[in-house]
Every structure is written in C-alpha cells, then in structure tokens.
Design an enzyme around this catalytic site. Structure first.
Site, PDB file in Angstrom:
ATOM      1  N   ARG A  55       0.863  -1.178   0.000  1.00  0.00           N
ATOM      2  CA  ARG A  55       0.000   0.000   0.000  1.00  0.00           C
ATOM      3  C   ARG A  55       0.898   1.225   0.000  1.00  0.00           C
ATOM      4  O   ARG A  55       1.924   1.258   0.691  1.00  0.00           O
ATOM      5  CB  ARG A  55      -0.921   0.032   1.237  1.00  0.00           C
ATOM      6  CG  ARG A  55      -2.091  -0.952   1.207  1.00  0.00           C
ATOM      7  CD  ARG A  55      -3.140  -0.585   0.148  1.00  0.00           C
ATOM      8  NE  ARG A  55      -4.257  -1.521   0.107  1.00  0.00           N
ATOM      9  CZ  ARG A  55      -4.336  -2.575  -0.711  1.00  0.00           C
ATOM     10  NH1 ARG A  55      -3.381  -2.840  -1.568  1.00  0.00           N
ATOM     11  NH2 ARG A  55      -5.406  -3.353  -0.685  1.00  0.00           N
ATOM     12  N   GLU A 110      -2.704   7.557  -4.858  1.00  0.00           N
ATOM     13  CA  GLU A 110      -3.026   6.918  -6.134  1.00  0.00           C
ATOM     14  C   GLU A 110      -4.481   7.045  -6.554  1.00  0.00           C
ATOM     15  O   GLU A 110      -4.792   6.956  -7.741  1.00  0.00           O
ATOM     16  CB  GLU A 110      -2.629   5.432  -6.103  1.00  0.00           C
ATOM     17  CG  GLU A 110      -3.479   4.576  -5.176  1.00  0.00           C
ATOM     18  CD  GLU A 110      -3.065   3.102  -5.190  1.00  0.00           C
ATOM     19  OE1 GLU A 110      -1.867   2.820  -5.134  1.00  0.00           O
ATOM     20  OE2 GLU A 110      -3.975   2.250  -5.263  1.00  0.00           O
ATOM     21  N   HIS A 114      -0.912  -0.053  -9.700  1.00  0.00           N
ATOM     22  CA  HIS A 114      -1.594  -1.019  -8.824  1.00  0.00           C
ATOM     23  C   HIS A 114      -2.116  -2.205  -9.639  1.00  0.00           C
ATOM     24  O   HIS A 114      -3.312  -2.483  -9.668  1.00  0.00           O
ATOM     25  CB  HIS A 114      -2.729  -0.341  -8.052  1.00  0.00           C
ATOM     26  CG  HIS A 114      -3.035  -1.029  -6.749  1.00  0.00           C
ATOM     27  ND1 HIS A 114      -3.393  -0.348  -5.602  1.00  0.00           N
ATOM     28  CD2 HIS A 114      -3.023  -2.348  -6.396  1.00  0.00           C
ATOM     29  CE1 HIS A 114      -3.596  -1.216  -4.618  1.00  0.00           C
ATOM     30  NE2 HIS A 114      -3.380  -2.430  -5.088  1.00  0.00           N
TER      31      HIS A 114
END
Ligand code: NAD
Length: 347
Positions: free
Chosen positions: A234, A263, A295
């Site tokens: 993360r 993000e 991601h």
C-alpha cells in the site's frame, strides 16, 4: 440481492458476471469511483461493491446508511479505505476477499526486481530507438544476494519461496514468524538489521496505523546506498517525500512502486489527455531508476477469478445469514496486529 458495483472496469463486469451466473443476485455497474459525490448512485441498492480506491469514509457511510445500504463487498484484501468504526455504528456489514492467488503479487514483485536490476524498462526504449549501447544497463546476479522481505504472510511467503530458487539469502521481519518460511531457510531479524543487510527490500504488509510511513527518512537512512526498494503493498507504507529526497541524494539503485500514497486520483483512469497536478508523482516518475506501475500486481486471470467467486460467495452468505470469516470488523483488525503463533501453517 441488488448490488451497485463501483469502479466497474470492463474486466470487473466480465469477472462478476461470470461468477454470478446462475444466482439470483442483480448486479448493476458504474464506472464511478465511490466518493461523497457518487454515493447517491447507491440509492435503491441494498449492497455496494468497491475496490481499493473507493473512499468509504465517514460521510460516505452515513450517506449509504441513509439510502438503506446494508452491505459493502470489497473486491480486495485490504480494508484500509473503509472507516470500520463508522460502518459498525451505521449497521453496515463489510466483507472482503481475505485471500486470492498470492502468486499474482509475489510474481509481479519478482518482475519488478528483475526489471530494475537488469534495467529492462530502459533497454526496451533504447532498442526501439535503435540505441544498442549497454552503458548504464549493468545489473547484478540475484544468486547469493540478500533480499529483505518485510511481512511474511501469504504474499511474502510465496516471494520467499520463489527467491530461494534464485539462490538468494532471505531475511525477514514480521510480528508473526512463519513456520513455513523458517523451514525454507528464511532468517528473522529486526527491521533495522534487515534494512542494513539487504541488497533488495520488499514490502508485504497491510497498511495500519503501525505501518503508515514505516519507510521514512530514518528507515531509508539504514538501507544500503545501492539497494533496491519494492512496494507492492500500500502506498502510504512509504513516505513518498522522504523517498524522493533519498533518490535526489543519488541513494538507492532502484525503486519499484506498484502503489502510491495518493493513487486514488490517478490509478485506474485514462488521463492521457490531461495534465497531472500531482507534482510529487511527476517527480517520482522522472527518475530513471524508479519504476511505477498503476496497482496492477494482483492482475492475473487466476486472481480475478478468485476475487469474483469470493465476492459473490460473500453476498450469498450474507443474504443467507451464514457466518463468514470474510466479514471485517475493527476489533478483528486490531487482533490481527497482535503477534500469535503460526505453528502448523501451510503455504
Ligand atoms: P497477509 O495478511 O497474509 O500478511 C501480512 C503480514 O504482515 C502478516 O504476516 C502480518 O503479521 C504482517 N504484519 C502486519 N502488521 C505488521 C507490522 N506492524 N510489522 C510487521 N509485520 C506486520 O497479507 P498478504 O495477503 O500477504 O498481503 C500483504 C499486502 O499486500 C496486503 O495488505 C495488501 O496491502 C497488499 N496487496 C497488494 C496488491 C496489489 O495488487 N499491489 C494485491 C494484494 C495485496
């Protein structure tokens, strides 16, 4: 049950349609990311389905509760984007996909390590332009090098297994030591020892108050000057501003980031025609030794099938009133941070 699926990309629709075929659930899809502005789309639905960048904050939860939403289905393992205390207060059940192919993320992590070490991202562009010089592309053998894995849960354990095949020495740091990892030769050390001794450091922890900015100017200072840092967990586990300062000092030979603190404004959107306002992100991607991906570490067919099947099973279990260990509560999250024995676990 009637479910509104937020952040519904074409592949999200495909996977959930496949998994819900033959059930009585009705799934409607929206491209919108869940925010205070898009929460009203959930009016008339008993459940919503979200992904990592949907912001299930206090205000959103109060809005959802007022529309009669009773269930939030997360299509991910982490629940850091949901205020679980407020979910409980508003009587909304939160369910997640506790596990799906850990190989997807572990293998992607190895891809990042190899790309950064052997500079594949640079050679790909060079060859396209007819530049066949090797200067600046020198890497090192992974065999015999030390890799520090921070967090040896499902993904970290698979990564350790893969890297032993490369002949790497694995150091790990975790609140709970894995029996499996110890049997394959992983050595558990303190966080500072791991950072000091590793040629490559890879993060495989959840984002919690304890892991927020775990990698910051003090911990980065412990790392070797030419080490590689990989974060596929993360974004907020790494303090991006501190990382940029370190990169500007010409420290760290490579940084692989599949996740980024801010993000949600960027990832999973096509912004090709727009000017990106986030100067920190722009600086980050300007370094030749930084590899940023949006991601995507989880993004394999196997992982998507697991996620879709578990999401639909969660919905069915909830409707049938069946207990599910995929239900997430604040209490459970705190318990998960308390060290416990892992004797007898399997990979
Ligand atoms: P896991 O729960 O199996 O393992 C996490 C490990 O972290 C556990 O062993 C736990 O003991 C350890 N841990 C927790 N808090 C700690 C702390 N403060 N200090 C040291 N160790 C701590 O989780 P997993 O399935 O291996 O996933 C790891 C993370 O990967 C997830 O939390 C998620 O954020 C991330 N993830 C990213 C993607 C992606 O596409 N990039 C996909 C899936 C998961």
């Amino acid at each position: 049950m009637k479910v509104l699926v937020y952040s519904a990309t074409p592949y999200t629709r495909d996977m959930l349609d496949r998994a819900s075929k033959g059930t009585k659930h009705r799934l409607d899809y929206s491209d919108a990311t869940l925010t205070e502005l898009t929460a009203p789309l959930a009016q008339g639905y008993e459940a919503i389905c979200c992904f990592v960048d949907d912001d299930v904050n206090t205000l959103v939860l109060y809005q959802l509760a007022s529309y009669g939403v009773k269930l939030i289905l997360l299509r991910c393992t982490g629940s850091n984007n949901v205020n679980l205390e407020v979910a409980k207060e508003t009587g909304i059940t939160v369910m997640r996909v506790a596990s799906y192919s850990p190989h997807s993320v572990a293998e992607f992590t190895v891809a990042m390590m190899l790309t950064l070490n052997r500079k594949l991202h640079r050679s790909y562009n060079r060859v396209k332009e007819g530049n066949f010089l090797l200067d600046g592309l020198l890497g090192f053998d992974l065999n015999g090098k030390t890799v520090g894995i921070i967090g040896t849960g499902k993904i970290g354990s698979v990564l350790a297994h893969i890297l032993t095949g490369f002949g790497c020495k694995i150091l790990s740091y975790d609140l709970m030591e894995s029996t499996y990892c110890r049997t394959i030769g992983v050595k558990y050390v303190s966080l500072s020892e791991l950072l000091q001794q590793s040629n490559i450091v890879s993060l495989h922890l959840p984002l919690t108050p304890d892991t927020f900015h775990l990698i910051n100017k003090d911990t980065l200072a412990l790392m070797q000057d030419n080490a590689i840092l990989i974060n596929t967990s993360r974004g907020a586990i790494v303090n991006t501003a501190d990382l940029i300062s370190v990169l500007k000092q010409r420290r760290l030979s490579g940084v692989g980031l599949d996740v980024y603190e801010e993000e949600s404004e960027l990832y999973y959107h096509d912004l090709r025609d727009q000017i990106i306002d986030d100067d920190t992100f722009a600086r980050l991607i300007s370094f030749p030794n930084v590899l940023v991906t949006g991601h995507q570490a989880f993004f394999t067919r196997e992982a998507l099938d697991d996620i879709a099947e578990t999401t639909i099973k969660n919905l069915t279990d909830y409707e049938a009133g069946v207990y599910s260990s995929n239900t997430v509560t604040q209490e459970q999250k705190i318990e998960q941070q308390i060290p416990a024995s892992r004797e007898g676990e399997a990979l």
